[in-house]
Design an enzyme around this catalytic site. Structure first.
Site, PDB file in Angstrom:
ATOM      1  N   GLY A 204       0.738  -1.129  -0.050  1.00 17.29           N
ATOM      2  CA  GLY A 204       0.096   0.104   0.068  1.00 17.29           C
ATOM      3  C   GLY A 204       0.795   1.278  -0.032  1.00 17.29           C
ATOM      4  N   LYS A 210       0.243   0.143   6.466  1.00 13.38           N
ATOM      5  CA  LYS A 210       0.993  -1.037   6.380  1.00 13.38           C
ATOM      6  C   LYS A 210       1.734  -1.565   7.708  1.00 13.38           C
ATOM      7  CE  LYS A 210       3.554   0.036   3.127  1.00 13.38           C
ATOM      8  NZ  LYS A 210       3.388   1.682   3.040  1.00 13.38           N
ATOM      9  N   CYS A2013      -4.422  58.741 -40.418  1.00 13.64           N
ATOM     10  CA  CYS A2013      -4.519  59.437 -41.739  1.00 13.64           C
ATOM     11  C   CYS A2013      -5.455  60.737 -41.203  1.00 13.64           C
ATOM     12  CB  CYS A2013      -5.232  58.734 -42.802  1.00 13.64           C
ATOM     13  SG  CYS A2013      -4.322  57.159 -43.124  1.00 13.64           S
TER      14      CYS A2013
END
Length: 2045
Positions: A204, A210, A2013
């Site tokens: 595990g 464990k 412009c």
């Protein structure tokens, strides 16, 4: 079951504990323990679960010998049998205690114990659901056949006791619920029975349990194995430990949050001073490089000093002598010194110079020559670390071997073993390297072995039972194992080749070799070999393996180095000893014997290259496989329920991941491939035999036949089961479920029958016993009663009978003089009375004469006839009857002659009424024996023997009685009421009606004319006055002699009358009794009043006082207040008398006869005092005196300290009298004493000024504390004290003010600590909160806080509990705090709208409670609670190195300091800038403490809504708190706070919530602080935060908020914004607004580089919510120009939608207006205000005319509207018009408060708003600078939670802002009645805010609203959410920018004959570039900040006609219109300058 953090490493410890015990018999016996000791040296394993835990795979086995004493005791067998039957043995059996089949009844709730029985065994969801069901019920174990699954619950479970162990001993594996004990027991008994070897494989992840599983197995064996000399507990004879791949890399490197191996820290921290000095070590782990890399050398949960003692003890247990221990620790110390590189020489070790050369030079061998090549720095570090790892690794191996020697099995005859293998499970990380590759390879091999052994076991069982084996389809992972380990072709072989080949072998060359050799393998993928889709998930340095459990991607970086793990040869030779020139000492000949064994001489001489790590691992794994193959396998799979180790939480995603990588589904499929269920025939039949009549109750034949009968009866189908030799095999789980369900039903029926029989048997037995007992009791009782009866009768004879003898009645009629008997003589008295009556009657009868007897007989007959029927009868009773009414001489002789033969019995004169006309005729009625004669004067008129007569007689009763007696027909006389009928003739009736009147008269009616002559009438003539009675008629007819009955109605009337009479008598008696009682009570009160008055004036003894009190208490009522008051004074005065014990009232307590009555009396007196106290008002003078009196009574008699009786010789009485006082106190407590004190305290203290005096308050406090002290501070009394006393408003505050001595008493008894600890229990705190309503809970909070304020030392010690208590109580109140008013809420002055009932009587005291609450954010408490944060020292730096402060802005550059200057100005320390660095573990105690404190204050902010500002002000008072809190946040997590908090957003855990609460508190406080500081304090003085820190904080917040929005985690499940988001976003926007007003951040600081605007715009077009939220909340992360472009696009889209854009198919509508230049504003207003909104948004043409109405010539009408708009805006914003005013400092515009002088000023504001909106809508830039506060209102920012009026006030009037701190300007009432309110320190802040709000909002509210209404009709307010206030100003007015003339020339278009080479054009460019200054050129260009370019101010208009075209950065412009062809350049220059300066001139568009 609880699993510690280092669970994986403790596995070795648990295993080794048993192994060590095998050798030492002195080990403590484990049978009485539930926990195993830990003698393993902890240096063998690291502290925390490592990311690379290769050292965990240790295999421990121990040999066990067979034994015979393994059967459970009979009691155990009986208990187990009862559980198997599903019946309780000793109490109720839980579901978790039932066997496999028995638990199936609850499978819907608790799941199935064996997954093999899972019906949907192929469904992973069903698998997880079953696990979750069992986990929820704390059932953590589940089977898959014989495989055990364990889910870690992270809490203690009561399933590991000695009783549980006994339960599982010797029991069949499936007989009891799944348990690790069942597995261990089955392994042990299988080994005993089969005499073979076994192993248990436990796997595990880290933290899955464990190690705990290993411990439980070893504990079970230690307790359950038979006793022997070894272990004193078990039959274990030896053991062996195998180690696989120690994680040596941890020695030299640890990840963040990890520690090195335990032994290093234990040696440094716990080692003795002499040892450390000898080893050259210091007691500080931070001084060693190898110990500080994980930044957690000290962990609160680990005690290194204690562990050091355990280590030394463990070494002695395994036979280590002192020299071995010294040498071993010398090796450990040398590793630490190596880590520091520079270390001292040791004569016993290696020479410094030799080691120096070894670590800095590399030996290169070329043929016979050796050359030392110098290392680079990296190589030298590598060499040092490699040597350290080698030393530690080999020492570890030596230690394991040494331990194995100690554990060696000496008994060769006993060789069977059980092995425990604890190995890490499958690993899949974000980055997987060499370690994960090895671990997963190991799991792959074990899976292969697992499948093989499982299938083998299945097949063997099938063959043994004679069941046909069916091949099982499963995934054979041999192909993957071969891919890794195949010789010459596997990955390991390729890796070894790359490691050994000459040349530069790298990780990438290794990857290329893999691709070359394994390119076609189906389970191998790389970036190069993958398809296009897969390639996206693979980096170029990765390869992917398709394991059995899933895909895992490995990064090859580091594979070569980690696989080599070799020392350079000269390092190995460093240990050689010998003195030669440049010859180094070699370790193999070191004086340290352990080093000699670890580095043998042969290895130094060997030229053979050692095996690589992978090869070593493969070989070890092959050996392990061989070992396991030779043994029978058992498996335990451990799962983590969640990552946070939180009890009760089941993370399905995490568990699913583990289930997959542990191969559990694969195993289940293998087990389910055959039969799901199998049982021996005996077991199956024993359980289910009740389901078949043929097998119940006993089966006498062979079990197999019985099972066959049973399954046939149950209807099993042939394919559902098979019959083996000894077992039945059931294929489907549903078959077993159906069987179990049927058994459950049957079991209940059987149980019912058994229970009925048993209950009947028990009931009969009980009945017999009870009957016998009752008989005995009755016998005894009757005897007692008989004796008592005898005594009572004896008394009756003596007294009652003697008195009765003298008082007998004299006559029969005397009914009242009979004496009333006692109760016992009632029956006897009645008998005697009857006897006496009979005697008197007999005496009376004997004296009666015959004449009188005849009279009585006649009267009896009369009574029988007339009693109750005639009203006049009672008056006739006393009149005696006569023998006759007519003398014989009055009877005519002829009549006498006629009846001479008959004797006359009676005669009476009567009146006869004729039947014809009712004429009256006098007659004589004569009765004889034979007949009745009606006689006229001379003749017998008629002999009556038939027919009816109507007669009248004056002696009716007498005549009728004589008549009845003569005829003997008494029953034939009938009395009729009202009227009678009689027969005139045969068949003809007549009638007579009677009515009542004063005269007797007879009237004939028409009906009387038919009367016959035969009729007669009886009539009674009443006595005077003569009244005719309707009931006086008696009729004697022919039917006189027939029987009649009494009417029912008469009977009911009679009963009713009698009942009413009785009721009346009772009411009279009751009234009389009440009158008597009142009179007696009055007289008694008068006497009692005199007695009390006399007792008050004269000295009375105690007994007389007692009697007076008893009388008063008996008659006490509400009107006896005065009497009771006098009684109390008498009692108290008696207690003050000197030396007169008889006077002391308390002396009666010593009287034997009066102790109990006195005790009852004083209790009653004191409780009456309490009742009166509840009704008194202390603020009334008279009541105040009574309060003092009654409190004195209570004080006096609840304590013996003032009793004179105990002085001198009476001291011995004190203990007894003290107990009496305690009894009195207990009685008062039961009656509600604390409630009385609470009411009194509330009445006296719940007001602005207390009405209780010092003495009164002291008395109440003393009384309240006495029971608590007497009970030794029990929980019940503490609860009462908290509920009733501490919940009184401002109780502690008044105590401290009025009675400081009481505060000393509280401190003496340590009450604060006791309160805190009592409330720290959650159930107690909840109980207190539930009992108190909101206001009282708040009062309790205030008192506790102030008590803690006065007890700082205790507060410091109990800070954790104190914080938890306050948090819990505030959280409870928070449940009922509402954000808005509703029908269910009430207003509370502190909590706001509150949904609980509010006690408005406490509102007057709420200011005092608020002051108490303020202690919580006072400096002492904050310093105490935040001591960990405030104690942090911030590193300082020289002031000279600090960067200069940023320049001040024009807007808020204030020369003065405001009010808050005094509150916050302190000398700020010059320190280093705080940035996120990380390193502090979030689970550490320090972090948890700070988080809990932050949760407390954050809860207070959300609960105490009405004082939120005060809380924030208090928290920000200390300048150093917030910077240090920020520093604390920066240290959290591995990499600093940001990533940690982002992770917390996705984790719904308590820990995450606390961390986020800390961030929220920091944000709220910081926002509040920055809001109230002015620019000087923020930018120049830098109070609290330095500018650089604010930059860091803003970056953190910006990223955090962005992630919350982009990842969609800013809302909860209900769609509501998270409070965290409001806090963080609010603080962020405050900083952003500050930065907008005056910049402190670097360029592009707020932008997100990872967010592309194009992507955002795409998501906006798709309607994605996150994109919309991003623009709504943090639009600043997008560049300003992109937002402007988005704004223009939105406008363009709306124009297209409204049809305002010219298309090829349609033209927009054009609106024409005519304007006179001289009246431009008036004409524009008149014509445009009436236009619809869409028309204003559309095209408007302006026609200018002169005053005469003539058109102006030569003007281009295309651009005239722009000119018109600019001119009209310039006029309306002119301050001279008084629509707008300018601010005092920087001349910015805002609405004029006096604009009302214009008649239509609000319409004008709306018009102006529309015009400004039109300018923005068309992109026309106008030079109108607005005040920032006004723009904030236009944008709606003033409604946001983080807006502050005081913050914007300087933008209006800086001087006024300055004056607010000291001057009160009263021009308007800010609140109702405000003119009369003085400005005080308490309301100063509120006044400042109110005044700021008035100046900027209230006085221009209408004007602002009108302007906004007009503006928003054109511009949607949502469009501007993406801009800040300064950015909107830029959008309106643009920015001055330098003209890029080259770019402008490039994009200029010329018309009307002009061209680029034209003379005027050349002059124009030359003038702009040469003649104009930069400021003059800037006048031409106004940068709008968007991509549309710029605008030439004044007369150049730059417009973009196509939105999609490319535009330059500085111009667009434009064409020159009507530009005259000037003759000179100077003229053009002057014209241009004039146009610029005057903002006029010719049109250039």
């Amino acid at each position: 079951m609880s699993v510690s953090e280092s669970s994986g490493t403790q596995t070795v410890t648990a295993q080794f504990s048993l192994s060590c015990c095998l050798k030492k018999a002195s080990f403590q016996k484990l049978s009485d323990q539930t926990n195993i000791s830990n003698p393993l040296p902890p240096f063998l394993c690291p502290s925390f679960p490592p990311y690379l835990p290769l050292s965990r795979s240790l295999f421990c086995y121990f040999a066990l010998s067979p034994s015979t004493s393994n059967q459970p005791a009979p009691a155990q067998i009986g208990q187990i049998s009862s559980i198997v039957l599903g019946l309780p043995s000793k109490g109720k059996v839980k579901l978790g205690q039932l066997d496999l089949e028995g638990a199936l009844i609850a499978r819907d709730r608790v799941g199935i114990q064996d997954f093999v029985l899972l019906d949907a065994h192929n469904s992973e969801t069903a698998f997880l659901d079953n696990l979750k069901k069992r986990f929820t019920e704390d059932l953590i174990y589940t089977y898959i056949g014989t495989l055990l699954i364990s889910v870690n619950p992270y809490k203690e479970l009561d399933i590991y006791t000695k009783k549980q162990m006994d339960l599982y001993m010797g029991v069949n594996f499936f007989e009891l619920p799944p348990h690790i004990y069942a597995l261990a027991d089955n392994v042990y008994h299988t080994m005993l029975s089969e005499a073979n070897n076994h192993f248990i494989l436990i796997s595990g992840e880290s933290g899955a349990g464990k190690t705990e599983a290993s411990k439980k197995i070893l504990q079970y064996y230690a307790v359950s194995c038979p006793s022997s000399t070894l272990l004193d507990t078990g039959d274990a004879v030896g053991g062996h430990i195998l180690s696989y791949l120690l994680e040596k890399s941890r020695v030299v490197h640890q990840n963040h949050g990890e520690r090195n191996f335990h032994i290093f820290y234990q040696l440094v921290e716990g080692g003795e001073e002499d040892l450390l000095r000898h080893l050259g070590l210091e007691k500080d782990t931070k001084r060693y490089s190898y110990l500080v890399q994980g930044e957690c050398s000290n962990v609160s949960s680990i005690n290194d000093k204690n562990d050091w003692k355990t280590v030394k003890n463990a070494l002695s247990v395994v036979d280590f002598d002192a020299n071995d221990i010294e040498h071993l620790f010398g090796i450990i110390a040398s590793v630490l010194h190596l880590g520091n590189v520079h270390f001292d020489g040791d004569t016993k070790g290696v020479h410094v110079q030799v080691l120096h050369e070894a670590l800095t030079f590399r030996k290169i061998e070329a043929k016979s020559e050796e050359v030392l090549s110098p290392f680079t720095v990296d190589h030298a570090i590598y060499a040092r670390d490699a040597l350290a790892k080698a030393i530690y690794g080999r020492a570890f191996t030596w230690l394991v071997n040494r331990i194995n020697e100690s554990l060696e099995n000496k008994d060769s005859e006993r060789k069977t073993v059980i092995g425990l293998l604890d190995i890490y499970g499958f690993e899949v990380f974000f980055v997987n390297s060499f370690e994960q590759f090895c671990i997963n390879y190991c799991n792959e091999k074990l899976q292969q072995l697992f499948i093989q052994l499982t299938l083998k076991a299945e097949q063997e069982e099938y063959e043994a039972e004679g069941i046909e084996w069916e091949p099982v389809q499963f995934f054979n992972n041999k192909i993957i194992c071969d891919l890794v380990e195949e010789k010459h072709r596997g990955i390991i072989s390729v890796l070894d080749e790359e490691c050994m080949r000459p040349g530069d072998a790298t990780d990438l060359t290794f990857l290329e070799k893999l691709e070359e050799k394994m390119g076609n393998h189906p389970h191998f993928v790389t970036h190069k070999l993958a398809d296009k889709k897969t390639r996206k998930s693979l980096e170029r340095g990765d390869f992917r393996l398709l394991h059995y459990a899933g895909e895992v991607t490995y990064c090859v970086v580091g594979f070569i180095d980690k696989n080599n793990d070799l020392l350079y040869k000269n390092i190995k030779d460093v240990s050689a000893q010998g003195v030669q020139s440049r010859i180094m000492l070699v370790m193999c000949l070191s004086k340290n014997p352990i080093v000699q064994q670890c580095f043998p001489v042969t290895e130094g001489d060997s030229r053979r290259r050692p095996e690589t790590v992978a090869t070593q691992f493969k070989n070890s794994l092959l050996r392990l496989t061989e070992i396991l193959t030779a043994k029978e396998a058992w498996y335990v799979r451990c799962l983590k329920s969640n990552d946070n180790k939180q009890p009760g939480k089941f993370d399905e995603v995490l568990v699913r991941h583990q289930v997959k990588y542990l191969g559990l589904m694969e195993h289940l499929r293998v087990r389910r491939a055959g039969f799901a269920y199998r049982r021996r025939y005996e077991v199956f039949l024993k359980r289910y035999k009740a389901l078949c009549p043929a097998t119940w109750p006993h089966w006498r034949g062979v079990p197999a036949d019985g099972v066959e009968k049973l399954v046939q009866h149950l209807g099993y189908q042939p394919d559902e089961y098979k019959m083996g030799r000894t077992k039945i095999f059931i294929r489907y789980a549903r078959t077993l479920f159906a069987t179990e369900d049927a058994f459950e039903i049957c079991k209940h029926e059987l149980a019912t029958r058994i229970q009925a029989k048993y209950k009947g048997y028990r009931a009969k037995g009980e009945f017999r016993k009870q009957k016998e007992a009752a008989t005995k009791i009755e016998t005894c009782w009757r005897g007692v009663q008989a004796r008592k009866e005898r005594e009572r009768r004896a008394w009756a004879v003596k007294s009652y009978l003697n008195r009765l003898k003298d008082n007998l009645p004299k006559t029969v009629l005397d009914k009242t003089t009979w004496l009333t008997p006692p109760p016992v003589m009632t029956e006897t008295s009645e008998i005697l009375r009857q006897l006496n009556t009979r005697m008197m009657v007999r005496k009376y009868v004997r004296g009666i004469t015959p004449q009188k007897k005849a009279q009585l007989q006649q009267k009896i007959v009369t009574s029988a006839i007339f009693k109750g029927k005639k009203d006049s009868y009672p008056s006739s009773v006393a009149v005696p009857f006569v023998d006759t009414r007519i003398n014989e001489q009055d009877i005519n002789m002829r009549v006498l002659q006629t009846i001479r033969h008959e004797r006359i019995k009676y005669s009476v004169p009567v009146v006869k009424y004729d039947r014809n006309g009712f004429k009256s005729r006098p007659r004589q009625l004569i009765l004889t024996q034979a007949a009745v004669y009606l006689v006229e004067e001379a003749k017998i008129k008629q002999r009556v023997d038939y027919g009816d007569l109507v007669l009248q007689c004056d002696h009716l009763f007498e005549a009728l009685t004589k008549l009845a007696m003569t005829a003997n027909k008494q029953n034939n006389i009938k009395v009729v009421q009202g009227s009678i009928k009689f027969e005139i003739q045969v068949g003809k009736e007549g009638g007579v009606d009677f009515s009542t009147g004063r005269l007797t008269w007879i009237r004939r009616t028409l009906s009387m004319r038919s009367l016959s002559s035969s009729s007669s009438m009886w009539w009674e003539r009443p006595a005077a006055p003569p009244v005719a009675s309707s009931s006086a008629l008696s009729v004697w007819s022919e039917n006189m002699f027939t029987a009649t009955q009494t009417s029912k109605s008469q009977f009911l009337d009679k009963a009713r009358v009698a009942r009413e009479e009785r009721k009346g008598h009772k009411e009279k008696e009751r009234a009389a009794t009440q009158i008597q009682a009142l009179v007696r009570k009055f007289l008694c009160r008068c006497r009692l009043q005199r007695e009390i008055s006399d007792a008050g004036s004269t000295k009375r003894n105690a007994l007389s006082i007692f009697k007076i009190a008893r009388k008063l208490l008996f008659i006490l009522s509400k009107d006896d207040k005065l009497r009771f008051e006098k009684l109390c004074r008498i009692i108290l005065s008696s207690m003050d008398v000197e030396n007169e014990p008889k006077v002391w009232y308390v002396s009666l307590a010593l009287s034997k006869d009066l102790t109990i009555p006195w005790l009852k009396q004083i209790k009653d007196v004191l409780w009456v005092s309490c009742e009166f106290l509840k009704k008194l008002k202390p603020d009334i003078l008279q009541d105040n005196k009574l309060v003092t009196l009654y409190l004195t009574m209570l004080i006096t008699f609840t304590d013996t300290s003032t009793w004179k009786i105990i002085r001198g010789k009476g001291e011995a009485l004190k203990p007894a009298l003290n107990r009496i006082c305690e009894n009195i106190m207990g009685h008062l407590n039961q009656k509600g004493f604390y409630s009385v004190l609470q009411i009194l305290l509330t009445n006296g203290l719940a007001r602005s000024r207390p009405s209780l005096s010092k003495g009164t308050l002291t008395a109440i406090f003393t009384l309240s504390l006495r029971p608590v002290i007497a009970a030794h501070f029990s929980d019940n009394l503490l609860r009462s004290f908290l509920l009733h006393i501490m919940s009184v408003p401002a109780f502690i505050s008044h105590l401290n003010t009025l009675t400081p001595d009481c505060m000393v008493t509280m401190q003496t008894h340590d009450l604060f600590r006791k309160f805190v600890l009592f409330l720290s229990r959650e159930e107690q705190c909840l109980d207190i909160c539930v009992c108190l309503e909101g206001s009282h809970t708040l009062c309790l909070l205030g008192n506790l806080i102030q008590l803690g304020y006065f007890n700082v030392k205790v507060l410091e010690q109990e800070a954790g509990h104190f914080v938890k208590d306050l948090t819990d109580m505030l959280s409870y109140c928070q449940r009922y705090v509402s954000q808005k008013k509703s029908n269910l809420t009430h207003w509370h002055p502190v909590l706001g709208w509150f949904s609980q009932t509010v006690d408005y009587g406490l509102n007057e005291s709420m200011p005092l409670v608020t002051k108490q609450l303020q202690c919580l954010w006072g400096v002492p408490v904050i310093c105490t609670l935040f001591c960990d944060v405030l104690s942090k020292k911030l590193e300082t730096q020289d002031a000279t190195s600090l960067p200069p402060p940023p320049p001040s802005s024009l807007q808020n550059n204030l020369p003065v300091k405001n009010l808050f200057k005094r509150a916050f100005q302190k000398s700020a320390s010059v320190r280093n800038i705080l940035k996120p660095v990380g390193g502090k573990r979030v689970d550490s105690a320090e972090v948890q403490k700070v988080c809990s404190i932050c949760v407390l204050y954050q809860t207070a902010l959300t609960t105490l809504t009405q004082i939120r500002l005060q809380i924030l002000t208090g928290l920000t008072y200390l300048d150093e708190l917030l910077p240090k809190l920020w520093a604390f946040i920066c240290e959290l997590g591995p990499q600093g706070g940001l990533r940690l908090f982002l992770e917390c957003l996705n984790n719904d855990t308590e820990e995450s919530k606390q961390l986020l609460a800390m961030l929220m508190l920091f944000c709220d406080c910081s926002r509040h602080l920055i809001t109230i500081l002015d620019d000087i304090e923020v930018y120049e003085e830098q109070i609290s935060f330095k500018m650089e820190e604010l930059v860091t904080i803003s970056s953190f917040l910006n990223t955090f908020v962005y992630k919350m929005i982009w990842d969609g985690i800013l809302e909860n499940a209900k769609g509501e914004k998270l409070d965290l988001f409001h806090s963080v976003h609010g603080w962020l926007m405050v900083l952003y607004e500050r930065d907008c007003r005056r910049r402190f951040t670097p360029e592009d600081h707020w932008l997100r580089k990872d967010l592309k605007p194009s992507l955002l715009f795409q998501e906006l077009e798709k309607g994605k919510k996150r994109a919309q939220l991003l623009l709504q909340y943090i639009p600043h992360v997008i560049p300003h120009k992109n937002r402007v472009l988005l704004f223009r696009n939105i406008v363009t889209k709306e124009k297209e939608t409204l049809g305002l854009v010219e298309t090829s198919s349609a033209s927009p509508h054009v609106t024409h207006i005519t304007i006179r230049r001289s009246r431009m504003l008036e004409d524009g207003y008149d014509q445009l205000r009436r236009l619809p909104v869409n028309s204003i948004k559309g095209v408007i043409r302006v026609k200018f005319v002169n005053d005469l109405g003539v058109d102006e010539a030569g003007i281009d009408q295309d651009g005239v509207f722009k000119e018109f708009l600019e001119e009209i805006i310039k006029k309306v914003f002119n301050p001279a018009l008084n629509l707008f005013k300018t601010t005092s400092g920087n001349e910015r515009l805002y609405p004029s408060p006096t604009s009302s002088i214009h008649e239509n000023h609000l319409q004008l504001f709306e018009f102006v708003g529309k015009m400004l909106g039109k300018a923005m809508y068309e992109g026309i830039v106008v030079d109108v600078p607005f005040a920032s506060f006004f723009l904030s209102q236009v944008l709606g920012h003033h409604h946001s939670t983080f807006y502050s009026s005081i913050d914007e006030l300087p933008s209006l009037d800086s001087e006024f802002y300055k004056n607010l701190t000291s001057i009160k300007l009263v021009c308007h009432e800010l609140i109702p009645g405000g003119k009369t309110m003085p400005v005080t320190n308490e309301n100063k802040i509120s006044y400042i805010h109110l005044m700021a709000h008035f100046r900027m909002h209230t006085q221009i509210k209408e004007q602002t609203a009108a302007f906004i209404r007009g503006f928003r009709s054109i511009i949607n307010p949502e469009w501007l959410h993406m801009f800040s206030t300064p950015e909107v100003q830029r959008l309106i007015s643009g920015d001055n920018a330098e003209i890029d003339l080259d770019d402008l020339k490039k994009h200029t278009v010329y018309y009307g004959g002009f061209h680029s080479s034209h003379r005027v054009i050349l002059w124009l460019w030359d003038i702009l570039s040469s003649d104009f200054s930069p400021d003059e050129r800037a006048m031409f260009l106004k940068d709008t900040g968007d991509t549309l370019g710029s605008v030439l101010r004044g007369f150049f208009t730059i417009r973009k006609k196509e939105p999609g075209g490319r535009l330059p950065t500085s111009s667009t412009c434009f064409n020159l219109l009507k530009l005259p062809n000037y003759s000179k350049k100077s003229i053009l220059r002057d014209k241009l300058r004039y146009a610029i300066s005057m903002n006029t001139g010719f049109e250039l568009s």
